[in-house]
Design a protein around this motif. Sequence first.
Motif: not given
Length: 266
Positions: A226-245
């Motif tokens: 969900s959008a809410l859960d996605a926005l809860k991802l930390s910057v570190t988690q996003q980086a580990e997933m290969g995503l931009r913040p």
Amino acid sequence: MIQIDHVTFSYGEETEHTGGVRDIELQIKRGEFAGLCGESGCGKTTITRLINGLIPHYYEGKMSGGVWVNGAEVSKQPLYDTAKIVGSVFQNPRSQFFNVDTTSEIVFGCENMGLPVPEMTRRLEDTTKSLKLEKLLNRSLFALSGGEKQKIACASADAIHPDIFVLDEPSSNLDIATIEDLMQVIRHWQSEQKTILVAEHRLYYLKELIDRVVYLKDGRIEKDYSALDALKLSVTQQAEMGLRPFDLCAFPVTAHPVASSGSIEC
């Protein structure tokens, strides 16, 4: 509604285990806004092509499973019928232009649908007003900036009056100011309760608009947030997933040392 039922697709001579997508199962409800994200090559673009009919009608390959849009199976209906329902905006707008002037380009899809001239004129006026494009009418496409070309691509899709908009990395060649304009176009479509699917690397401008974030990895759907859960991802988690913040302020800023001399060495 969009329904992708256990679809596997590979391009060219690839096997079902490399490239494309593998066993994709995805449903997007009417009026929902979903973002597709993941590293380059994860399958985002392939999913957009499955929905707008470019697969299998334009891009050939090996496919299993089925894709339905508003109850019609995409692979079994002509591409021009899908184009009436799904409006597409590509990463490079020049790749979807068929004319040399902006006004003709905006109504090109309407002409292909065989709409009467008065109806095309009405749609041109409505789209121009809604997307605030008055200054871009009757211009050469070759004289436009990248952001202006993307606006015309959006307008051409809008004039068809589709139920669904599919955008493939629409911000990739835009600066921050022009991305804001793109965001307003998408916000307008959302106000009309259109179904929207955006494949993106830049996520920050979508965070206030999306209902869901679908994360792909190696051709598979790894997570469906969900959008809410996605926005809860930390910057570190996003980086580990290969995503931009999701937050521009989260990008690291590195000061470059000042050169100690004025010479240039090759």
